[in-house]
Design a protein around this motif. Structure first.
Motif, PDB file in Angstrom:
ATOM      1  N   ASP A 168       0.962  -1.240  -0.067  1.00  0.00           N
ATOM      2  CA  ASP A 168       0.028   0.106  -0.082  1.00  0.00           C
ATOM      3  C   ASP A 168       0.811   1.277   0.052  1.00  0.00           C
ATOM      4  N   GLU A 169       1.728   1.550   0.720  1.00  0.00           N
ATOM      5  CA  GLU A 169       2.621   2.571   0.991  1.00  0.00           C
ATOM      6  C   GLU A 169       3.514   2.561  -0.237  1.00  0.00           C
ATOM      7  N   LEU A 170       4.045   1.432  -0.813  1.00  0.00           N
ATOM      8  CA  LEU A 170       4.752   1.571  -2.126  1.00  0.00           C
ATOM      9  C   LEU A 170       3.807   2.083  -3.366  1.00  0.00           C
ATOM     10  N   GLU A 171       2.706   1.755  -3.564  1.00  0.00           N
ATOM     11  CA  GLU A 171       1.817   2.187  -4.483  1.00  0.00           C
ATOM     12  C   GLU A 171       1.651   3.785  -4.415  1.00  0.00           C
ATOM     13  N   VAL A 172       1.582   4.060  -3.088  1.00  0.00           N
ATOM     14  CA  VAL A 172       1.374   5.678  -2.848  1.00  0.00           C
ATOM     15  C   VAL A 172       2.803   6.334  -3.219  1.00  0.00           C
ATOM     16  N   GLY A 173       3.869   5.646  -2.815  1.00  0.00           N
ATOM     17  CA  GLY A 173       5.230   6.220  -3.341  1.00  0.00           C
ATOM     18  C   GLY A 173       5.272   6.203  -4.982  1.00  0.00           C
ATOM     19  N   LEU A 174       5.072   5.163  -5.505  1.00  0.00           N
ATOM     20  CA  LEU A 174       5.059   5.075  -6.888  1.00  0.00           C
ATOM     21  C   LEU A 174       4.169   6.013  -7.844  1.00  0.00           C
ATOM     22  N   ALA A 175       3.110   6.466  -7.267  1.00  0.00           N
ATOM     23  CA  ALA A 175       2.216   7.591  -7.961  1.00  0.00           C
ATOM     24  C   ALA A 175       2.819   8.812  -7.913  1.00  0.00           C
ATOM     25  N   GLY A 176       3.553   9.060  -6.730  1.00  0.00           N
ATOM     26  CA  GLY A 176       4.379  10.365  -6.760  1.00  0.00           C
ATOM     27  C   GLY A 176       3.482  11.693  -6.711  1.00  0.00           C
ATOM     28  N   THR A 177       2.450  11.423  -6.195  1.00  0.00           N
ATOM     29  CA  THR A 177       1.380  12.649  -6.004  1.00  0.00           C
ATOM     30  C   THR A 177       1.525  13.129  -4.583  1.00  0.00           C
ATOM     31  N   GLY A 178       1.300  14.560  -4.461  1.00  0.00           N
ATOM     32  CA  GLY A 178       1.110  15.174  -3.244  1.00  0.00           C
ATOM     33  C   GLY A 178       2.293  15.629  -2.638  1.00  0.00           C
ATOM     34  N   ASP A 179       2.455  16.336  -1.689  1.00  0.00           N
ATOM     35  CA  ASP A 179       3.627  16.641  -0.786  1.00  0.00           C
ATOM     36  C   ASP A 179       4.236  15.490   0.197  1.00  0.00           C
ATOM     37  N   VAL A 180       5.469  15.237   0.204  1.00  0.00           N
ATOM     38  CA  VAL A 180       6.192  14.195   0.934  1.00  0.00           C
ATOM     39  C   VAL A 180       6.257  14.677   2.304  1.00  0.00           C
ATOM     40  N   PRO A 181       5.727  13.895   3.301  1.00  0.00           N
ATOM     41  CA  PRO A 181       5.845  14.450   4.871  1.00  0.00           C
ATOM     42  C   PRO A 181       7.490  14.437   5.159  1.00  0.00           C
ATOM     43  N   ASP A 182       7.711  15.359   5.814  1.00  0.00           N
ATOM     44  CA  ASP A 182       9.242  15.454   6.167  1.00  0.00           C
ATOM     45  C   ASP A 182       9.387  14.581   7.418  1.00  0.00           C
ATOM     46  N   THR A 183       9.273  13.315   7.233  1.00  0.00           N
ATOM     47  CA  THR A 183       9.647  12.531   8.332  1.00  0.00           C
ATOM     48  C   THR A 183      10.914  12.171   8.943  1.00  0.00           C
ATOM     49  N   GLY A 184      12.021  12.662   8.133  1.00  0.00           N
ATOM     50  CA  GLY A 184      13.321  12.420   8.549  1.00  0.00           C
ATOM     51  C   GLY A 184      14.434  12.780   7.382  1.00  0.00           C
ATOM     52  N   PRO A 185      15.467  12.605   7.353  1.00  0.00           N
ATOM     53  CA  PRO A 185      16.380  13.101   6.344  1.00  0.00           C
ATOM     54  C   PRO A 185      16.361  12.231   5.045  1.00  0.00           C
ATOM     55  N   TYR A 186      15.724  11.244   4.974  1.00  0.00           N
ATOM     56  CA  TYR A 186      15.780  10.537   3.834  1.00  0.00           C
ATOM     57  C   TYR A 186      14.403  10.256   3.296  1.00  0.00           C
ATOM     58  N   ALA A 187      13.284  10.947   3.811  1.00  0.00           N
ATOM     59  CA  ALA A 187      11.816  10.851   3.217  1.00  0.00           C
ATOM     60  C   ALA A 187      11.892  11.391   1.797  1.00  0.00           C
ATOM     61  N   ARG A 188      12.470  12.504   1.572  1.00  0.00           N
ATOM     62  CA  ARG A 188      12.204  13.217   0.256  1.00  0.00           C
ATOM     63  C   ARG A 188      13.140  12.551  -0.868  1.00  0.00           C
ATOM     64  N   LEU A 189      14.223  12.406  -0.458  1.00  0.00           N
ATOM     65  CA  LEU A 189      15.001  11.470  -1.220  1.00  0.00           C
ATOM     66  C   LEU A 189      14.852  10.214  -1.547  1.00  0.00           C
ATOM     67  N   ALA A 190      14.215   9.525  -0.676  1.00  0.00           N
ATOM     68  CA  ALA A 190      13.598   8.011  -0.998  1.00  0.00           C
ATOM     69  C   ALA A 190      12.533   8.239  -1.997  1.00  0.00           C
ATOM     70  N   ALA A 191      11.596   9.377  -1.602  1.00  0.00           N
ATOM     71  CA  ALA A 191      10.367   9.467  -2.524  1.00  0.00           C
ATOM     72  C   ALA A 191      11.198   9.903  -4.032  1.00  0.00           C
ATOM     73  N   ARG A 192      11.684  10.603  -4.282  1.00  0.00           N
ATOM     74  CA  ARG A 192      12.318  10.938  -5.428  1.00  0.00           C
ATOM     75  C   ARG A 192      12.874   9.886  -6.304  1.00  0.00           C
ATOM     76  N   LEU A 193      13.879   8.984  -5.562  1.00  0.00           N
ATOM     77  CA  LEU A 193      14.478   7.799  -5.934  1.00  0.00           C
ATOM     78  C   LEU A 193      13.369   6.990  -6.519  1.00  0.00           C
ATOM     79  N   LEU A 194      12.332   6.799  -5.739  1.00  0.00           N
ATOM     80  CA  LEU A 194      11.428   5.819  -6.290  1.00  0.00           C
ATOM     81  C   LEU A 194      10.501   6.262  -7.361  1.00  0.00           C
ATOM     82  N   VAL A 195       9.958   7.523  -7.550  1.00  0.00           N
ATOM     83  CA  VAL A 195       9.522   8.123  -8.615  1.00  0.00           C
ATOM     84  C   VAL A 195      10.323   7.699  -9.834  1.00  0.00           C
ATOM     85  N   ALA A 196      11.510   7.975  -9.869  1.00  0.00           N
ATOM     86  CA  ALA A 196      12.555   8.069 -10.886  1.00  0.00           C
ATOM     87  C   ALA A 196      12.545   6.653 -11.392  1.00  0.00           C
ATOM     88  N   HIS A 197      12.291   5.674 -10.580  1.00  0.00           N
ATOM     89  CA  HIS A 197      12.417   4.294 -11.199  1.00  0.00           C
ATOM     90  C   HIS A 197      10.752   3.555 -11.027  1.00  0.00           C
TER      91      HIS A 197
END
Length: 336
Positions: A168-197
Protein backbone atom coordinates in the motif's frame (compact mmCIF):
# COMPACT_ATOMS: atom_id res chain seq x y z
CA UNK A 1 20.31 -3.97 13.11
CA UNK A 2 23.13 -1.60 13.95
CA UNK A 3 21.36 0.40 16.65
CA UNK A 4 18.97 -0.65 19.46
CA UNK A 5 15.36 0.59 19.39
CA UNK A 6 14.88 3.89 21.20
CA UNK A 7 11.51 2.92 22.66
CA UNK A 8 12.47 -0.39 24.30
CA UNK A 9 14.01 0.43 27.68
CA UNK A 10 16.66 -2.07 28.75
CA UNK A 11 14.89 -2.49 32.11
CA UNK A 12 11.74 -3.63 30.28
CA UNK A 13 13.72 -6.21 28.31
CA UNK A 14 15.53 -7.44 31.43
CA UNK A 15 12.23 -7.83 33.28
CA UNK A 16 10.77 -9.91 30.44
CA UNK A 17 13.79 -12.21 30.38
CA UNK A 18 13.67 -12.78 34.12
CA UNK A 19 9.89 -13.15 34.30
CA UNK A 20 9.29 -15.35 31.24
CA UNK A 21 12.48 -17.43 31.05
CA UNK A 22 13.79 -17.22 34.60
CA UNK A 23 17.19 -15.94 33.47
CA UNK A 24 19.59 -14.65 36.10
CA UNK A 25 21.29 -11.84 34.20
CA UNK A 26 24.86 -10.72 34.89
CA UNK A 27 25.17 -8.71 31.67
CA UNK A 28 23.03 -7.73 28.70
CA UNK A 29 24.94 -6.40 25.68
CA UNK A 30 23.52 -5.20 22.36
CA UNK A 31 24.94 -6.93 19.27
CA UNK A 32 24.89 -5.00 15.98
CA UNK A 33 24.38 -8.01 13.71
CA UNK A 34 21.91 -8.92 10.96
CA UNK A 35 19.00 -6.91 9.61
CA UNK A 36 15.35 -6.79 10.57
CA UNK A 37 15.67 -7.89 14.20
CA UNK A 38 17.52 -6.47 17.19
CA UNK A 39 19.89 -8.75 19.10
CA UNK A 40 21.45 -8.92 22.55
CA UNK A 41 23.90 -11.34 24.15
CA UNK A 42 23.03 -12.34 27.70
CA UNK A 43 25.51 -13.72 30.22
CA UNK A 44 23.88 -15.38 33.20
CA UNK A 45 24.84 -15.03 36.83
CA UNK A 46 26.23 -18.57 36.75
CA UNK A 47 28.04 -18.15 33.43
CA UNK A 48 25.38 -19.38 30.97
CA UNK A 49 24.99 -17.51 27.67
CA UNK A 50 21.95 -16.82 25.52
CA UNK A 51 21.12 -14.87 22.39
CA UNK A 52 18.06 -12.64 22.50
CA UNK A 53 16.15 -11.50 19.42
CA UNK A 54 13.65 -8.64 19.49
CA UNK A 55 11.35 -7.78 16.59
CA UNK A 56 9.56 -4.47 16.18
CA UNK A 57 6.07 -5.64 15.23
CA UNK A 58 5.37 -2.40 13.38
CA UNK A 59 7.93 -3.47 10.75
CA UNK A 60 6.28 -6.91 10.50
CA UNK A 61 2.92 -5.54 9.37
CA UNK A 62 1.85 -6.27 5.79
CA UNK A 63 -0.05 -3.00 5.38
CA UNK A 64 -0.61 0.16 7.40
CA UNK A 65 -4.00 -1.24 8.44
CA UNK A 66 -2.52 -4.59 9.51
CA UNK A 67 -2.90 -4.81 13.31
CA UNK A 68 0.14 -5.44 15.47
CA UNK A 69 -1.70 -8.46 16.87
CA UNK A 70 -1.68 -10.06 13.41
CA UNK A 71 2.03 -9.37 12.98
CA UNK A 72 2.71 -10.96 16.36
CA UNK A 73 0.58 -14.00 15.49
CA UNK A 74 2.57 -14.60 12.29
CA UNK A 75 5.86 -14.33 14.15
CA UNK A 76 4.59 -16.67 16.89
CA UNK A 77 3.55 -19.25 14.28
CA UNK A 78 6.91 -19.07 12.48
CA UNK A 79 9.01 -19.47 15.62
CA UNK A 80 6.72 -22.20 16.89
CA UNK A 81 7.32 -24.06 13.64
CA UNK A 82 11.09 -23.77 14.15
CA UNK A 83 10.65 -25.22 17.63
CA UNK A 84 8.67 -28.19 16.27
CA UNK A 85 11.24 -28.80 13.52
CA UNK A 86 13.95 -29.03 16.15
CA UNK A 87 11.86 -31.38 18.25
CA UNK A 88 11.12 -33.62 15.24
CA UNK A 89 14.73 -34.43 14.45
CA UNK A 90 16.08 -31.33 12.72
CA UNK A 91 18.84 -30.64 15.22
CA UNK A 92 20.47 -28.14 12.86
CA UNK A 93 17.56 -25.75 13.47
CA UNK A 94 18.57 -23.09 15.99
CA UNK A 95 15.14 -22.78 17.55
CA UNK A 96 13.90 -20.50 20.32
CA UNK A 97 14.01 -21.69 23.91
CA UNK A 98 10.44 -22.00 25.24
CA UNK A 99 9.29 -19.71 28.02
CA UNK A 100 8.21 -21.10 31.37
CA UNK A 101 4.74 -21.46 29.80
CA UNK A 102 6.08 -23.22 26.68
CA UNK A 103 5.74 -20.24 24.33
CA UNK A 104 8.27 -19.59 21.52
CA UNK A 105 8.28 -15.84 22.25
CA UNK A 106 6.52 -13.21 24.32
CA UNK A 107 5.20 -9.76 23.66
CA UNK A 108 6.83 -6.89 25.51
CA UNK A 109 4.91 -3.66 25.51
CA UNK A 110 2.66 -3.22 22.51
CA UNK A 111 5.26 -3.27 19.76
CA UNK A 112 7.92 -5.87 20.48
CA UNK A 113 8.22 -9.66 20.28
CA UNK A 114 11.06 -11.20 22.33
CA UNK A 115 12.61 -14.64 21.77
CA UNK A 116 15.55 -16.33 23.50
CA UNK A 117 17.95 -18.71 21.76
CA UNK A 118 20.81 -20.91 22.89
CA UNK A 119 24.17 -19.25 22.36
CA UNK A 120 25.84 -21.13 19.49
CA UNK A 121 29.62 -21.23 19.25
CA UNK A 122 30.75 -21.38 15.65
CA UNK A 123 31.79 -19.52 12.52
CA UNK A 124 29.38 -17.01 11.02
CA UNK A 125 29.22 -15.79 7.42
CA UNK A 126 28.12 -12.75 5.46
CA UNK A 127 25.30 -12.43 2.93
CA UNK A 128 26.08 -14.13 -0.42
CA UNK A 129 29.56 -15.26 0.69
CA UNK A 130 29.57 -19.05 0.50
CA UNK A 131 32.78 -20.31 2.05
CA UNK A 132 33.11 -23.28 -0.29
CA UNK A 133 31.07 -25.72 -2.40
CA UNK A 134 30.88 -27.88 0.73
CA UNK A 135 29.24 -24.98 2.60
CA UNK A 136 26.59 -24.58 -0.07
CA UNK A 137 25.97 -28.33 -0.30
CA UNK A 138 25.81 -28.73 3.47
CA UNK A 139 23.15 -26.05 3.70
CA UNK A 140 21.28 -27.54 0.73
CA UNK A 141 21.10 -30.88 2.53
CA UNK A 142 19.52 -29.18 5.52
CA UNK A 143 17.08 -27.27 3.33
CA UNK A 144 16.07 -30.59 1.75
CA UNK A 145 15.44 -31.95 5.26
CA UNK A 146 13.19 -28.97 6.05
CA UNK A 147 11.26 -29.49 2.82
CA UNK A 148 10.70 -33.13 3.82
CA UNK A 149 9.57 -32.27 7.36
CA UNK A 150 6.76 -34.44 8.74
CA UNK A 151 3.25 -33.09 8.90
CA UNK A 152 3.52 -32.72 12.68
CA UNK A 153 6.33 -30.22 12.22
CA UNK A 154 4.55 -28.11 9.63
CA UNK A 155 1.18 -28.01 11.39
CA UNK A 156 0.17 -24.38 12.06
CA UNK A 157 3.07 -23.04 9.97
CA UNK A 158 2.25 -19.82 8.11
CA UNK A 159 1.39 -20.31 4.43
CA UNK A 160 2.98 -17.98 1.90
CA UNK A 161 0.44 -15.84 0.06
CA UNK A 162 3.18 -14.19 -2.07
CA UNK A 163 2.00 -10.75 -0.96
CA UNK A 164 4.48 -7.87 -1.07
CA UNK A 165 4.66 -6.36 2.44
CA UNK A 166 3.91 -2.62 2.60
CA UNK A 167 2.50 -2.69 -0.96
CA UNK A 168 0.00 0.00 0.00
CA UNK A 169 2.79 2.44 0.86
CA UNK A 170 4.78 1.43 -2.21
CA UNK A 171 1.81 2.18 -4.48
CA UNK A 172 1.42 5.64 -2.94
CA UNK A 173 5.13 6.29 -3.41
CA UNK A 174 5.10 5.10 -7.02
CA UNK A 175 2.24 7.49 -7.80
CA UNK A 176 4.39 10.39 -6.69
CA UNK A 177 1.43 12.63 -6.00
CA UNK A 178 1.14 15.18 -3.21
CA UNK A 179 3.68 16.57 -0.81
CA UNK A 180 6.05 14.11 0.87
CA UNK A 181 5.89 14.39 4.65
CA UNK A 182 9.20 15.48 6.17
CA UNK A 183 9.53 12.41 8.36
CA UNK A 184 13.33 12.45 8.39
CA UNK A 185 16.49 13.11 6.37
CA UNK A 186 15.76 10.40 3.79
CA UNK A 187 12.02 10.97 3.29
CA UNK A 188 12.18 13.17 0.20
CA UNK A 189 15.35 11.59 -1.18
CA UNK A 190 13.72 8.15 -1.08
CA UNK A 191 10.47 9.49 -2.57
CA UNK A 192 12.29 11.07 -5.54
CA UNK A 193 14.38 7.95 -6.07
CA UNK A 194 11.28 5.75 -6.16
CA UNK A 195 9.45 7.97 -8.64
CA UNK A 196 12.50 7.98 -10.91
CA UNK A 197 12.34 4.16 -11.08
CA UNK A 198 8.56 3.82 -11.04
CA UNK A 199 8.13 2.29 -14.51
CA UNK A 200 10.42 -0.75 -14.06
CA UNK A 201 9.06 -1.33 -10.54
CA UNK A 202 5.51 -1.39 -11.90
CA UNK A 203 6.53 -3.84 -14.63
CA UNK A 204 8.07 -6.13 -12.03
CA UNK A 205 4.94 -5.89 -9.86
CA UNK A 206 2.81 -6.98 -12.82
CA UNK A 207 5.13 -9.89 -13.60
CA UNK A 208 5.15 -10.96 -9.95
CA UNK A 209 1.33 -11.03 -9.92
CA UNK A 210 1.32 -13.35 -12.96
CA UNK A 211 3.84 -15.70 -11.38
CA UNK A 212 1.96 -15.75 -8.06
CA UNK A 213 -1.17 -16.93 -9.90
CA UNK A 214 0.86 -19.75 -11.45
CA UNK A 215 2.18 -20.77 -8.02
CA UNK A 216 -1.30 -20.87 -6.49
CA UNK A 217 -2.40 -23.20 -9.28
CA UNK A 218 0.12 -25.82 -8.04
CA UNK A 219 -0.63 -26.32 -4.33
CA UNK A 220 0.77 -29.85 -4.42
CA UNK A 221 4.30 -28.50 -4.77
CA UNK A 222 4.17 -26.58 -1.48
CA UNK A 223 6.67 -27.58 1.23
CA UNK A 224 7.94 -26.09 4.46
CA UNK A 225 10.63 -23.52 3.64
CA UNK A 226 13.13 -21.47 5.64
CA UNK A 227 12.77 -18.46 3.35
CA UNK A 228 16.26 -16.97 3.65
CA UNK A 229 18.91 -19.76 3.60
CA UNK A 230 21.71 -17.45 2.50
CA UNK A 231 25.21 -17.71 4.07
CA UNK A 232 24.44 -15.00 6.63
CA UNK A 233 21.81 -17.28 8.15
CA UNK A 234 24.18 -20.23 8.49
CA UNK A 235 26.83 -21.20 11.01
CA UNK A 236 29.60 -23.80 10.98
CA UNK A 237 29.85 -25.52 14.36
CA UNK A 238 31.67 -28.51 15.78
CA UNK A 239 28.45 -30.47 15.17
CA UNK A 240 28.07 -29.36 11.55
CA UNK A 241 26.11 -26.69 9.69
CA UNK A 242 23.30 -24.87 11.49
CA UNK A 243 20.47 -22.71 10.16
CA UNK A 244 19.42 -19.60 12.11
CA UNK A 245 16.77 -16.83 11.81
CA UNK A 246 13.50 -18.74 11.36
CA UNK A 247 11.06 -15.83 11.49
CA UNK A 248 10.63 -16.16 7.70
CA UNK A 249 9.53 -19.83 7.70
CA UNK A 250 6.51 -20.44 5.41
CA UNK A 251 4.78 -23.24 3.53
CA UNK A 252 5.64 -22.34 -0.06
CA UNK A 253 7.07 -23.70 -3.32
CA UNK A 254 10.57 -25.16 -2.83
CA UNK A 255 12.05 -22.46 -5.07
CA UNK A 256 11.49 -19.98 -2.25
CA UNK A 257 14.69 -21.40 -0.74
CA UNK A 258 16.45 -22.57 -3.87
CA UNK A 259 16.74 -19.26 -5.74
CA UNK A 260 19.00 -17.93 -2.99
CA UNK A 261 21.25 -20.97 -3.23
CA UNK A 262 21.77 -21.03 -6.99
CA UNK A 263 25.42 -21.38 -7.93
CA UNK A 264 25.02 -20.22 -11.53
CA UNK A 265 26.07 -23.57 -13.00
CA UNK A 266 22.86 -25.47 -12.26
CA UNK A 267 24.55 -27.79 -9.78
CA UNK A 268 22.36 -26.83 -6.80
CA UNK A 269 19.14 -27.22 -8.77
CA UNK A 270 20.30 -30.53 -10.24
CA UNK A 271 21.30 -31.82 -6.80
CA UNK A 272 17.90 -30.85 -5.39
CA UNK A 273 16.06 -32.60 -8.21
CA UNK A 274 18.17 -35.74 -7.77
CA UNK A 275 17.60 -35.84 -4.00
CA UNK A 276 13.87 -35.09 -4.03
CA UNK A 277 12.55 -36.05 -7.44
CA UNK A 278 11.18 -32.51 -7.76
CA UNK A 279 12.80 -30.48 -10.57
CA UNK A 280 12.89 -26.74 -9.75
CA UNK A 281 10.82 -24.61 -12.11
CA UNK A 282 12.40 -21.51 -13.70
CA UNK A 283 9.22 -19.46 -13.35
CA UNK A 284 9.00 -20.24 -9.63
CA UNK A 285 12.63 -19.22 -9.15
CA UNK A 286 11.71 -15.98 -10.90
CA UNK A 287 8.67 -15.54 -8.65
CA UNK A 288 10.70 -15.59 -5.47
CA UNK A 289 13.56 -13.57 -6.90
CA UNK A 290 11.10 -10.85 -7.93
CA UNK A 291 9.35 -11.00 -4.55
CA UNK A 292 12.66 -10.43 -2.78
CA UNK A 293 13.50 -7.34 -4.85
CA UNK A 294 10.02 -5.86 -4.50
CA UNK A 295 9.87 -6.57 -0.77
CA UNK A 296 13.19 -4.78 -0.30
CA UNK A 297 11.89 -1.71 -2.13
CA UNK A 298 8.55 -1.72 -0.30
CA UNK A 299 10.08 -2.21 3.15
CA UNK A 300 12.60 0.58 2.71
CA UNK A 301 9.89 2.84 1.26
CA UNK A 302 7.81 2.20 4.37
CA UNK A 303 10.81 2.89 6.57
CA UNK A 304 11.39 6.35 5.11
CA UNK A 305 7.71 7.30 5.06
CA UNK A 306 7.78 6.80 8.86
CA UNK A 307 9.66 9.05 11.31
CA UNK A 308 13.42 8.38 11.20
CA UNK A 309 16.49 10.26 12.35
CA UNK A 310 19.33 9.25 10.05
CA UNK A 311 20.87 6.42 12.06
CA UNK A 312 23.42 3.98 10.68
CA UNK A 313 20.51 1.66 9.95
CA UNK A 314 18.82 4.43 7.94
CA UNK A 315 22.04 5.01 5.99
CA UNK A 316 22.31 1.32 5.15
CA UNK A 317 18.62 1.09 4.24
CA UNK A 318 18.87 3.99 1.80
CA UNK A 319 21.89 2.36 0.15
CA UNK A 320 19.89 -0.87 -0.19
CA UNK A 321 16.92 0.98 -1.67
CA UNK A 322 19.07 2.70 -4.27
CA UNK A 323 20.94 -0.51 -5.15
CA UNK A 324 17.78 -2.61 -5.57
CA UNK A 325 16.01 0.04 -7.64
CA UNK A 326 19.02 0.25 -9.95
CA UNK A 327 19.04 -3.54 -10.25
CA UNK A 328 15.32 -3.66 -11.12
CA UNK A 329 15.79 -0.95 -13.71
CA UNK A 330 18.62 -2.94 -15.33
CA UNK A 331 16.56 -6.12 -15.73
CA UNK A 332 15.81 -7.01 -19.36
CA UNK A 333 12.28 -5.99 -20.26
CA UNK A 334 11.45 -9.54 -21.35
CA UNK A 335 12.22 -10.77 -17.82
CA UNK A 336 10.08 -8.07 -16.26
Amino acid sequence: MLTPPDDLPEDMLRSALVREWGLGIASLEYRAVGRGSHHWEVVGAEGGRWFVSVDDLATKRLTLADPLDAAYARLWAALGTARRLHEHGCGFVVAPIPTRDGEPLVRTGDRFGVAVYPYVDGESFRWAEWASPAHRRGVLDRVIAVHAAPAAARDDAPVDDFAIPHLDELEVGLAGTGDVPDTGPYARLAARLLVAHAAPVRRLLARHAELALAARARPGRMVLTHGEPHPGNTMRTADGWRLIDWDTVRVAPPERDLWLMESGDGSVLDAYAEATGVPPLPEMLELHRSWWHLADVAEETSRFRAPHTGTEDDDESFAILRSVLEHISALPAARV
